[in-house]
Design an enzyme around this catalytic site. Structure first.
Site, short mmCIF file in Angstrom:
data_model
loop_
_atom_site.label_atom_id
_atom_site.label_comp_id
_atom_site.label_asym_id
_atom_site.label_seq_id
_atom_site.Cartn_x
_atom_site.Cartn_y
_atom_site.Cartn_z
CG HIS A 369 -11.41 -25.37 21.19
ND1 HIS A 369 -10.91 -25.55 19.59
CD2 HIS A 369 -11.27 -26.28 22.05
CE1 HIS A 369 -10.53 -27.21 19.85
NE2 HIS A 369 -10.61 -27.68 21.21
CE LYS A 583 -13.92 -18.56 7.98
NZ LYS A 583 -12.50 -18.84 8.59
NE ARG A 584 -18.56 -22.05 15.27
CZ ARG A 584 -18.40 -21.57 15.55
NH1 ARG A 584 -18.87 -20.48 16.27
NH2 ARG A 584 -17.12 -21.41 15.86
CE LYS A 589 -16.12 -18.74 12.87
NZ LYS A 589 -14.84 -19.50 12.05
CB THR A 694 -9.82 -26.25 11.11
OG1 THR A 694 -10.93 -26.34 11.28
CG2 THR A 694 -9.19 -27.04 12.84
CE LYS A 698 -12.18 -28.59 7.00
NZ LYS A 698 -13.13 -28.16 8.59
C1 LIG Z 1 -14.09 -27.38 9.14
C2 LIG Z 1 -14.99 -27.25 8.97
C3 LIG Z 1 -15.69 -25.82 10.08
C4 LIG Z 1 -14.60 -25.17 11.18
O1 LIG Z 1 -14.40 -24.10 9.48
P1 LIG Z 1 -13.57 -22.55 9.95
O2 LIG Z 1 -13.43 -22.00 9.07
O3 LIG Z 1 -12.42 -23.35 10.72
O4 LIG Z 1 -14.05 -22.07 11.07
C5 LIG Z 1 -16.62 -25.38 10.13
N1 LIG Z 1 -17.77 -26.32 9.62
C6 LIG Z 1 -17.15 -27.49 8.55
C7 LIG Z 1 -18.41 -28.09 8.51
C8 LIG Z 1 -16.46 -28.10 8.73
O5 LIG Z 1 -16.03 -29.07 7.46
#
Ligand SMILES: *Cc1c(COP(=O)(O)O)cnc(C)c1O
Length: 852
Positions: A369, A583-584, A589, A694, A698
């Protein structure tokens, strides 16, 4: 929070509703967790969840029976993280009984939405990696695959984030406070887990791990229903318990309570929290204990299941094991599954080395990852040998044999080349090989040895298949990160581009848009076959569809605006462009790039005449995400975002033209509220650093346009939705090392607009918090000596240009609607059903087994 249940779904039959009402009442009466006779929302939630669980258990038992009877090959997904979120609406939707429950609860005086909002998120994960594991379980069940997940039952999941004037605070999260109605404790499924101790050699040369500490791994199972299928699989979470003999009754009776119950306290620590701090040796030991407990319990359980299913009385044929079992290690955290399986086969089952190794290497697989070298997991040898002495012996033997095979394969290499190759590829890092000793190398240049176990190297050596999680990432894994391994074993390396479940992330989270999609496609088959979404393309210019599409989007925007008003106290205009980055919080990022862009926009707006301002597209820029508790730089970014918000949101001159909102305590439920309402989302990592992402999937699935770099799955999303429907900017992964070099050599001249934005922060326009360390990180003089490592300054100009294109596109609402439709239409590939089918066929070799 919870989206209104779509009104156009068919109503449930009255008998069905009556049955649900009486079932809920029954649970409220006979499993009363709250004071009797009070049917408050929390109690109503628990009774409702238990009633749904009854339906799940029926299917679950059928699935177990079918698996035991047919004994197919099974896949086991081992992960330190599962980010499940809430279960109620997902279970109702998958069982297709949402309406019966909505109507039953009405009769009992409640809205389903209110009841669903009582459920805490199961946040046993940090971010994408954990959410991926949860999406995979949903797809495994939906595709009727024989499979299950293994994880840990942390008492406190990911911390709860709060924000005040000082910035982010972390509070313990307490998801088990009210009990967890979705789990079943399996009293009979308990395995001993050993730590510390020593290895003894018996007369026959057999090695035995003795002494040390023992805990019990106790199984708690969570049912995972598939969508409109009976197949219901298990997520088995382990919790640490203490063997009865560890309770020292005599001491207790003597009043030495702490001493008498010491083992309880020690065991409690193991599953207390996700990712305990590992700054100290004690912290490292605890983390390794967690990993080992997860792996040992899971592997013991897998072996037990294998043995249980052999015909009684006949000798065990171990060569059948890889024909019945595939293990997937989600990142390196579950690496110990490989040496643990070796240990069981060698020490307990009495197999020889070659036979055992043959089985292990046909059974375990590894998903990578991250390619950030600092993020590849390593354990100090000292910690490792103390906690797991027998495993270290096994790993050392694997290492020795691997080195021998390297020598065999590289007979023609020079001594120096060979020594170099061995030191890079072997599992034990910082340990001198014979070749290096011959060349006169000294241990760590004479420094005290920093000897480590390199988990990723062990994974690659042990795994049958190694996969990356997006095409560009898998290419980097092959050509850079593990290139030497790739040259040895090209057949081991695969790509499996991530995916997300379209049930949770579109059908249930965005019921209005889903209804529009089903109407135009003529059926809801897309829910299990997302390739059907491409059928929307032919209506992309249909004005009637535009109208319905935009109105569904608008409804979701209104829900989010209400949430923001309620929870954050900011009023936003639902007609503004909703721009989201959740996101985190991490420097790679680049939330910093986003906020500096916002700062520049704000400055521009302030300088405009009223006539100019009247032409501007109003925007709400939303951020959300947690900064790891010890990651100070990330916390400063959160602080900057909230400070900018306080100033901008209260600037009367700016009004609705710009709002900056920080969505506190980002989790799955917040994502489910925000994503349907999004129009633009930012996936702007430094190229080459985001393995896949991911949330980009979405968002795209929900008709949201992406502004992003050529990184991770962005590359494939852009291909699928069409480049005219993607706002691309930034340098490519190949250009990154060159840009960094230029930066180091002082050859890079930042864009004046970048300097302006930074200077504006420095001028204390957003308060007098000390932003110097953050600004320093963008210049030449960061503490790490790697100024602007993430190349924010480098990409700033093209980022602003892409943002300008966003504004232009949004001015033409028809064009935007078309782009949005094309985005959903092209996102079908990013269903986790597609990903899981590929794992099943190309790695695990498992086949569907549908429960009738
Ligand atoms: C999908 C998801 C992530 C991943 O987000 P990225 O933007 O791909 O890093 C992180 N936290 C939650 C709660 C998510 O639903």
């Amino acid at each position: 929070m919870t989206p209104a249940i779509a009104a156009d779904e068919a109503g449930a039959k009255p008998q069905e509703v009556e049955a649900v009402v009486s079932n809920i009442k029954n649970h409220a009466e006979f499993t009363p967790y709250s004071a009797p006779l009070k049917f408050e929302p929390k109690a109503a939630y628990t009774a409702t969840a238990e009633s749904v669980r009854d339906s799940l258990i029926r299917q679950w038992n059928l699935t177990h029976q079918e698996l035991a009877r047919k004994d197919p090959k099974q896949a086991y997904y081992i992960s330190m993280e599962f980010l499940q979120g809430r279960a109620l609406l997902n279970a109702l939707g998958n069982l297709d009984i949402t309406n019966a429950y909505a109507q039953a609860l009405k009769q009992l005086g409640y809205d389903l939405e209110t009841i669903a909002d009582q459920e805490p998120d199961a946040a046993l994960g940090n971010g994408g990696l954990g959410r991926l594991a949860s999406c995979f379980l949903d797809s495994l069940a939906t595709l009727n695959l024989p499979a299950g997940g293994y994880g840990l039952r942390y008492k406190h999941g990911l911390f709860r984030q709060s924000i005040d004037k000082a910035g982010q605070h972390e509070e313990p999260e307490n998801w088990l406070e009210m009990g967890h109605p979705w789990e079943v404790q399996r009293h009979g499924i308990v395995y001993p887990i050993q730590f510390f101790g020593e290895v003894q050699v018996g007369e026959n040369g057999k090695r035995r791990w003795v002494g040390g500490e023992k805990v019990l791994a106790q199984a708690y199972d969570v049912p995972i229903p598939g969508y409109k299928t009976k197949n219901t699989i298990s997520l088995r979470l382990w919790s640490a318990a203490v063997p009865a003999e560890y309770f020292q009754l005599e001491k207790f009776n003597n009043g030495e309570y702490e001493e008498a119950t010491k083992a309880w306290a020690t065991a409690e620590q193991i599953c207390a929290v996700l990712y305990p701090g590992d700054g100290t040796e004690a912290g490292k030991l605890l983390r390794l204990k967690q990993q080992y407990m997860l792996c040992s319990a899971s592997v013991q359980d897998i072996v037990e299941t294998f043995l249980d299913r052999r015909p009684e009385g006949s000798p065990v044929n171990w060569s059948e094991f890889p024909e019945k079992v595939a293990i997937q290690m989600n990142d390196t955290h579950p690496t110990l599954a490989a040496p643990e399986l070796m240990r069981l086969l060698l020490d307990r089952e009495g197999l020889g080395w070659d036979e055992a190794w043959g089985i292990v290497t046909k059974t375990v697989n590894y998903t990578n990852h991250t390619v950030l070298p600092e993020a590849l997991e390593k354990w100090p040898l000292a910690v490792f040998s103390k906690l797991l002495p027998r495993h270290l012996e096994i790993i050392a033997e694997i290492d020795k044999r691997f080195i021998a095979s390297l020598r065999e394969q590289h007979k023609s290499a020079s001594k120096e080349e060979l020594a170099d190759l061995i030191s890079r590829l072997r599992i034990l890092g910082g340990v001198l090989s014979d070749d290096e000793k011959e060349l006169g190398a000294t241990q760590n240049g004479g420094e005290p040895p920093k000897q480590v176990v390199r988990m990723a190297n062990l994974c690659v050596i042990a795994a049958q298949v190694v996969n990356g999680v997006a095409q560009i990432h898998s290419d980097i894994v092959k050509n850079e990160t593990f290139n030497d391994f790739y040259k040895m074993w090209p057949h081991k390396f695969q790509n499996k581009t991530n995916g997300v479940t379209p049930r949770r992330w579109l059908k249930f989270a965005n019921p209005k848009l889903s209804a529009v999609i089903s109407k135009w496609l003529g059926s809801d088959e897309w829910v299990t076959d997302t390739t059907k979404l491409t059928g929307l393309r032919k209506f992309a210019d249909d004005k009637k569809l535009h109208e319905e599409w935009v109105s569904a989007k608008k409804a979701a925007k209104e829900v989010l605006a209400g949430y923001i008003k309620d929870k954050i106290g900011v009023t936003v205009n639902p007609s503004a462009l909703f721009d989201i980055q959740i996101k985190r919080i991490h420097e790679y990022k680049r939330q910093l790039l986003n906020i500096l862009g916002v700062i520049y926009r704000y400055k521009q707006l302030k300088a405009m005449s009223p006539e100019e301002r009247a032409k501007v597209v109003p925007r709400v820029v939303m951020f959300g995400g947690k900064a790891f508790a010890t990651y100070t730089q990330a916390k400063r970014i959160v602080k900057l975002v909230t400070d900018v918000g306080s100033v901008v949101n209260n600037d009367a001159k700016i009004g609705d033209l710009l709002k900056v909102v920080f969505l506190t305590n980002y989790n799955v439920t917040v994502a489910e509220t925000a994503i349907p309402a999004s129009e633009l989302s930012q996936h702007i990592s430094t190229a080459g650093m985001e393995a896949s992402g991911t949330s980009n999937m979405k968002f795209a699935l929900n008709g949201c346009l992406i502004i992003g770099t050529l990184d991770g799955a962005n590359v494939e999303i852009r291909e699928q939705v069409g480049e005219e429907n993607f706002f691309l900017f930034g340098i490519t992964a190949d250009e990154v090392p060159i840009a960094r070099k230029e930066r180091e050599e002082g050859k890079f001249l930042p864009d004046p607009r970048f300097v302006e934005a930074c200077d504006f922060v420095r001028s204390k326009a957003f308060g007098d918090y000390d932003y110097q360390p953050l600004l320093d990180s963008l210049e030449g003089n960061s503490g790490f000596g790697r100024g602007d490592y993430f190349l924010v300054g480098r990409d700033f100009a093209t980022y602003l240009e892409a943002q300008k294109k966003v504004d232009e596109a949004y001015l033409d609402q028809d064009r935007w609607a078309r782009m949005s439709i094309m985005s959903t239409a092209g996102s079908g590939v990013f269903s986790s059903d597609r990903t899981i089918k590929q794992y099943a066929e190309e790695i695990w070799n498992i086949k569907p087994l549908k429960v009738e």
